[in-house]
Design a protein around this motif. Structure first.
Motif: not given
Length: 130
Positions: A30-31, A36-38, A42-44
């Motif tokens: 989960i971490a 990866a989600l963060e 940020e890239e988006e």
């Protein structure tokens, strides 16, 4: 990537796969997914900010073009790269006539056979210079 896509699309399969892991492994997974989600967020955001900046610059350029009275075609024609000398032919520097045939040479590169024979016969380059 097929397994992750399958688990992301089906909650029941994701729960079944999670049962095979320990609590520590699930927390680590989960971490990793949160990290990866963060990063993706940020890239988006950076991509959207870049697009917004480009749009602002394009609008600014459009205003400058409108004030100048020029058209895009005129600007393109004026800002086209200048032609280079590459590919242009060089004017001949030497000329001789042998057996009624005129030979010309720019003086660049390897000496043509007819000129080499002419020079070997004791003639100078100055004598055939144009």
């Amino acid at each position: 990537m097929g397994l992750l896509e399958e688990l992301a699309g089906n909650k029941a399969k994701a729960r079944a796969a999670a049962k095979e892991l320990s609590v520590a492994q699930l927390e680590n997974l989960i971490a990793g997914f949160n990290s990866a989600l963060e990063k993706l967020k940020e890239e988006e955001e950076a991509r959207l900010a870049s697009e917004a900046e480009k749009t602002r610059q394009a609008e600014e350029i459009a205003k400058i073009i409108e004030k100048s009275g020029l058209t895009l075609e005129e600007i393109a024609a004026l800002s086209a790269p200048r032609t280079t000398t590459k590919g242009r032919s060089v004017q001949p520097k030497y000329r001789i006539e042998v057996d009624g045939t005129t030979y010309e040479w720019t003086g660049r590169g390897r000496t043509p056979k007819v000129f080499q024979e002419y020079f070997d016969a004791g003639n100078s380059r100055d004598s055939c210079e144009i």
